[in-house]
Scaffold this motif. Structure first.
Motif, mmCIF file in Angstrom:
data_model
loop_
_atom_site.group_PDB
_atom_site.id
_atom_site.type_symbol
_atom_site.label_atom_id
_atom_site.label_comp_id
_atom_site.label_asym_id
_atom_site.label_seq_id
_atom_site.Cartn_x
_atom_site.Cartn_y
_atom_site.Cartn_z
ATOM 1 N N THR A 43 6.530 122.074 48.411
ATOM 2 C CA THR A 43 5.879 121.577 47.197
ATOM 3 C C THR A 43 6.471 122.200 45.936
ATOM 4 O O THR A 43 6.428 121.594 44.869
ATOM 5 C CB THR A 43 4.374 121.871 47.234
ATOM 6 O OG1 THR A 43 4.167 123.290 47.271
ATOM 7 C CG2 THR A 43 3.729 121.243 48.460
ATOM 8 N N VAL A 45 5.148 124.821 44.527
ATOM 9 C CA VAL A 45 4.090 125.463 43.745
ATOM 10 C C VAL A 45 4.229 126.975 43.770
ATOM 11 O O VAL A 45 3.809 127.655 42.808
ATOM 12 C CB VAL A 45 2.696 125.039 44.262
ATOM 13 C CG1 VAL A 45 2.522 123.534 44.163
ATOM 14 C CG2 VAL A 45 2.465 125.509 45.684
ATOM 15 N N GLU A 172 -0.162 120.253 37.378
ATOM 16 C CA GLU A 172 1.103 120.076 38.084
ATOM 17 C C GLU A 172 1.035 120.660 39.493
ATOM 18 O O GLU A 172 1.563 120.076 40.445
ATOM 19 C CB GLU A 172 2.244 120.729 37.301
ATOM 20 C CG GLU A 172 3.611 120.507 37.949
ATOM 21 C CD GLU A 172 4.750 121.088 37.155
ATOM 22 O OE1 GLU A 172 5.904 120.979 37.605
ATOM 23 O OE2 GLU A 172 4.485 121.647 36.074
ATOM 24 N N ILE A 173 0.377 121.802 39.643
ATOM 25 C CA ILE A 173 0.205 122.386 40.974
ATOM 26 C C ILE A 173 -0.607 121.445 41.858
ATOM 27 O O ILE A 173 -0.272 121.215 43.028
ATOM 28 C CB ILE A 173 -0.469 123.765 40.852
ATOM 29 C CG1 ILE A 173 0.493 124.753 40.185
ATOM 30 C CG2 ILE A 173 -0.925 124.278 42.205
ATOM 31 C CD1 ILE A 173 -0.133 126.104 39.901
ATOM 32 N N SER A 174 -1.676 120.880 41.305
ATOM 33 C CA SER A 174 -2.477 119.919 42.062
ATOM 34 C C SER A 174 -1.656 118.689 42.447
ATOM 35 O O SER A 174 -1.723 118.220 43.591
ATOM 36 C CB SER A 174 -3.703 119.515 41.231
ATOM 37 O OG SER A 174 -4.425 118.482 41.868
ATOM 38 N N ARG A 176 1.568 118.426 42.884
ATOM 39 C CA ARG A 176 2.582 118.736 43.893
ATOM 40 C C ARG A 176 1.963 118.897 45.279
ATOM 41 O O ARG A 176 2.554 118.485 46.273
ATOM 42 C CB ARG A 176 3.337 120.003 43.499
ATOM 43 C CG ARG A 176 4.214 119.827 42.269
ATOM 44 C CD ARG A 176 5.029 121.071 42.004
ATOM 45 N NE ARG A 176 5.931 120.880 40.860
ATOM 46 C CZ ARG A 176 7.149 121.378 40.792
ATOM 47 N NH1 ARG A 176 7.633 122.074 41.804
ATOM 48 N NH2 ARG A 176 7.895 121.185 39.729
ATOM 49 N N LEU A 177 0.792 119.507 45.340
ATOM 50 C CA LEU A 177 0.136 119.679 46.635
ATOM 51 C C LEU A 177 -0.245 118.344 47.254
ATOM 52 O O LEU A 177 -0.214 118.181 48.480
ATOM 53 C CB LEU A 177 -1.107 120.560 46.473
ATOM 54 C CG LEU A 177 -0.848 122.045 46.175
ATOM 55 C CD1 LEU A 177 -2.152 122.755 45.863
ATOM 56 C CD2 LEU A 177 -0.140 122.709 47.336
ATOM 57 N N ILE A 544 -7.741 123.614 42.823
ATOM 58 C CA ILE A 544 -6.781 124.016 43.855
ATOM 59 C C ILE A 544 -7.327 123.714 45.247
ATOM 60 O O ILE A 544 -6.619 123.179 46.112
ATOM 61 C CB ILE A 544 -6.436 125.501 43.690
ATOM 62 C CG1 ILE A 544 -5.706 125.729 42.361
ATOM 63 C CG2 ILE A 544 -5.587 125.996 44.856
ATOM 64 C CD1 ILE A 544 -5.441 127.185 42.053
#
Length: 606
Positions: A43, A45, A172-174, A176-177, A544
Motif C-alpha cells: 500500500t 502507507v 490518503e492512508i485510508s 491506499r488501504l 484507520i
C-alpha cells in the motif's frame, strides 16, 4: 424402538462429546503473516507514516507496522479491530519466525507484568500514529465541555495549512488501504469486461460513546460524531457517516440475447471509503473517492441524498470525470421540474415544450411504492414509454467544457414526432405520397403517420404564433446545455430517462450491488455497524480501523468470489502480492521459511 448402547452408558456419552484437540492456543501460519505484511507494504502507507513520525522526540517504541499487521490478522481470524484482540494475536497466536519478523518478544519469557507492558507498547504505538495524524490533539478519554469540544471539532473544518495537510494525509492512508485490494484484483484480470459502473451510498457508522448531554453541557467523546438519519427512518444513529463506492454492473437491455443478465461478472469490491461527520460534504466526499481510480468510467448510480446535493458539489464534477448519472427523486420532485430555453425538464430530461401534460406529469406526486412496483402498473409503464419520442435528442456529446448539444425531436432526417408548429416555423413541405410495405415493421414505424403528433391548439394551426412568442427550442431546433445553465435545477438532470427500461436496467441492479456490499460489511463477520469491534477513540483512529476493516472485507470477498465462481485467475494471495511487488522470491532462511519482503511504495494514483 431400542436405544443405541452409547445412549445407555454415561461413560460412553462423555467420550462421544466433542472436545478441543488441545488446550494450546491457535497458531497462525507464518505464510499468512507474510502475505498480510507484504500487502501492507504494497500500500505504501508505512513510508508515509514513517516520514510523518521521523521528527518526533522520544523512544520509537513498537513499530507501527507491527500494530497494523496485528490488526489485519485480528480482522482476518477474529473479525475484530480491537487492540486487546491484537495483543492476544501478537503474543499467543504467532509462531517464532513471525514474531521475529515483527519484533515481538517470546511470550514464554514474559510474566503477567511483562505481558501488561507489551500491551501498553501496542496501545502507545497506535496512539503515536493517531496523535501524529490528528489535526487537533485533545483529551480523548473524557467528555469535554461543549465549548472545548466545539473548538476541537472546528479543526476538521478550518483552512489552516497544517491541519489541511494532516487531514489529506489521513485520507490518503485510508485510500491506499482500500485500493490495494482493488488493484490486486485488477492485476489478476477479475475486472475484465467491467464497464466502470459504480454505486455510491452513505451509510451510518455508529459510535460506541454516548451522544452529547445538553443539560450537563458536555460533548461526546467522539467530538466529530453526529446524528445520521437514514432514508425512511425517523430515528437517527449517533456516529459518523461513511461514503462507500462499490463496483457495480448494469443489466443487458430487453432486446439483447442475454436480456436481464449482468453485463459483466466481477467481484463487487468496495472501491472507495471516506469517513466524515453526518450530513457534511456528502457530494465532495463521493467525488474524492472517485478521483484516484484511473479505471474506465461508466454509470454512476446514487440515491436521493446525492440528488439533493448542489450541482457543483456532485453532478458537475462527476460528469467532468466522465460518469453518466442515474438518479432517483423524492416524491415532491417528480414530474415537471423546470424549463430551459423553452424545453421542459421532465424527471431530469429536457423534453418538447408541447409534451402532453398527462405524460409530463405521469410521475407527479408518485409514491415510492408505486415507483418500486412499476412492473405491476400497466398504465404507468405505457405513459413512460409514450414520453420517449418527446425527449430532446443528443446531437453532440460533451466537449472539454462539458457542454452538450440537443435538438428538437421533430428536426433532423429521422424525426421522432410530427410537429405542425415545426413545419410552420421552418416551412417544411408536406411529404410526398409513398408506398409503404405494411409487412415491414421498420418501414411502417418510419412513416410520418406512425409517429405521435405534437398536440397544438386549433387556433395555432389556423394562425401561426409570432416567432417572438415561441419557445427558444421551437425557433432554433438546436440548443446548447452548459454546466450550470439550469441553475439549481441542474442537480436533477440525468443521463437516462427516468423509469424507462434503460434506466431500470442501470439503476436497480447497481443499487442492489451497493446495498449488497453494505450487507456484507454489516454482516455477522466484519461488522462495521458494531462499535464494540473498533473501540479506539477519535476520528483518526476510526478512519484507520474502518479502512482496515474494508480492506479485510475485500479480501474475504475475493476469496468468496474464487470459491463461488471457480475463477482460475484468483491465485494465492502470496502470488498476487509477489506480482504486485515484481520482486524475486527471497532466499530460504535457516528456519525453512521465506521472510516477508519490503516492496517499493505503490502510488494509488498510478
Amino acid at each position: 424402538m431400542s436405544k443405541p448402547r452409547a445412549w445407555r452408558s454415561p461413560e460412553k456419552i462423555r467420550k462421544c462429546r466433542p472436545r478441543p484437540v488441545t488446550d494450546a492456543p491457535f497458531e497462525i501460519p507464518d505464510s499468512k503473516v507474510g502475505q498480510l505484511d507484504a500487502l501492507l507494504h504494497g500500500t505504501g502507507v508505512l513510508d508515509l507514516i514513517d516520514a510523518e513520525l521521523a521528527g518526533r522526540p522520544g523512544p520509537k517504541g513498537l513499530p507501527v507496522r507491527t500494530v497494523l499487521v496485528g490488526l489485519l490478522l485480528s480482522l482476518h481470524y477474529h473479525r475484530s479491530a480491537s487492540l486487546a484482540d491484537v495483543c492476544r494475536v501478537l503474543l499467543d497466536e504467532l509462531r517464532a519466525p513471525a514474531r521475529g519478523w515483527l519484533g515481538i518478544p517470546d511470550p514464554g519469557s514474559l510474566d503477567a507484568h511483562g505481558r501488561h507492558a507489551f500491551t501498553r507498547c501496542v496501545y502507545r504505538s497506535f496512539d503515536r500514529l493517531t496523535t501524529t495524524l490528528d489535526p487537533f490533539r485533545c483529551d480523548r478519554r473524557r467528555r469535554l465541555p461543549a465549548d472545548e469540544a466545539m473548538l476541537a471539532a472546528s479543526a476538521w473544518e478550518d483552512t489552516d495549512a497544517e491541519r489541511v495537510r494532516r487531514r489529506a494525509l489521513l485520507q490518503e492512508i485510508s485510500d491506499r488501504l482500500v485500493l490495494i485490494t482493488v488493484r490486486l484484483a485488477h492485476r489478476r484480470g477479475l475486472f475484465k469486461g467491467w464497464q466502470g459502473d459504480i454505486g455510491v451510498d452513505t451509510t451510518p457508522v455508529p459510535a460506541w460513546h454516548h451522544e452529547p448531554s445538553e443539560h450537563r453541557g458536555l460533548a461526546s467523546v467522539e467530538i466529530t460524531a453526529g446524528w445520521h438519519h437514514c432514508g425512511g427512518s425517523d430515528e437517527g444513529i449517533f456516529g459518523h457517516s461513511a461514503t462507500l463506492l462499490v463496483a457495480a454492473s448494469r443489466r443487458h437491455p430487453a432486446s439483447h440475447p442475454q436480456a436481464g443478465k449482468r453485463v459483466s461478472r466481477h467481484p463487487q469490491l468496495v472501491l472507495g471509503l471516506v469517513l466524515d461527520s453526518p450530513g457534511k460534504r456528502i457530494g465532495p466526499n463521493a467525488i474524492h473517492a472517485l478521483t484516484p481510480f484511473g479505471f474506465p468510467t461508466g454509470i454512476l448510480a446514487s440515491d436521493r441524498a446525492y440528488t439533493d446535493q448542489v450541482s457543483k458539489h456532485f453532478a458537475q464534477p462527476a460528469r467532468r470525470l466522465g460518469y453518466q448519472l442515474v438518479l432517483d427523486y423524492k416524491r415532491e420532485n417528480r414530474g415537471i421540474q423546470g424549463t430551459h430555453e423553452g424545453a421542459l425538464l421532465v424527471d431530469g430530461s429536457l423534453a418538447c415544450p408541447a409534451m402532453p401534460t398527462a405524460l409530463a406529469q405521469a410521475t407527479f406526486d408518485l409514491s415510492d411504492k408505486a415507483v418500486r412496483g412499476i412492473g405491476d402498473d400497466t398504465l404507468l409503464r405505457e405513459q413512460i414509454a409514450a414520453r420517449e419520442p418527446y425527449y430532446l435528442r443528443l446531437k453532440e456529446s460533451a466537449d472539454e467544457r462539458g457542454a452538450i448539444r440537443l435538438q428538437c425531436p421533430a428536426s433532423g432526417p429521422s424525426p421522432a414526432v410530427a410537429c405542425p408548429r415545426f413545419n410552420q416555423v421552418h416551412q417544411v413541405p408536406a411529404p410526398r405520397p409513398a408506398i409503404v410495405d405494411l409487412t415491414s415493421r421498420r418501414a411502417t414505424a418510419a412513416h410520418t403517420a406512425a409517429k405521435p403528433t405534437v398536440p397544438i391548439s386549433q387556433a395555432e394551426r389556423l394562425r401561426a404564433l409570432p416567432e417572438e412568442e415561441l419557445p427558444r427550442i421551437c425557433r432554433k431546433p438546436t440548443i446548447t446545455v452548459r454546466p450550470g445553465d439550469l441553475g439549481k435545477r441542474n442537480k436533477f438532470r440525468q443521463d437516462r430517462h427516468y423509469l424507462h427500461p434503460s434506466w431500470q436496467d442501470a439503476y436497480r441492479p447497481e443499487r442492489a450491488n451497493i446495498e449488497g456490499a453494505n450487507g456484507r460489511l454489516k454482516s455477522h463477520g466484519i461488522n462495521i455497524a458494531d462499535p464494540s469491534k473498533r473501540l479506539a477513540h477519535g476520528r483518526v483512529a476510526q478512519t484507520i480501523l474502518l479502512a482496515l476493516m474494508v480492506c479485510s472485507a475485500n479480501l474475504q470477498m475475493l476469496f468468496s468470489w474464487a470459491q463461488t465462481t471457480g475463477t482460475a485467475a484468483n491465485g494465492n494471495l502470496a502470488d498476487v502480492t509477489a506480482e504486485l511487488t515484481e520482486a524475486a522470491p527471497a532466499p530460504i532462511t535457516a528456519n525453512g521459511l521465506s521472510p516477508p519482503q519490503l516492496p517499493p511504495m505503490v502510488h494509488t494514483n498510478a
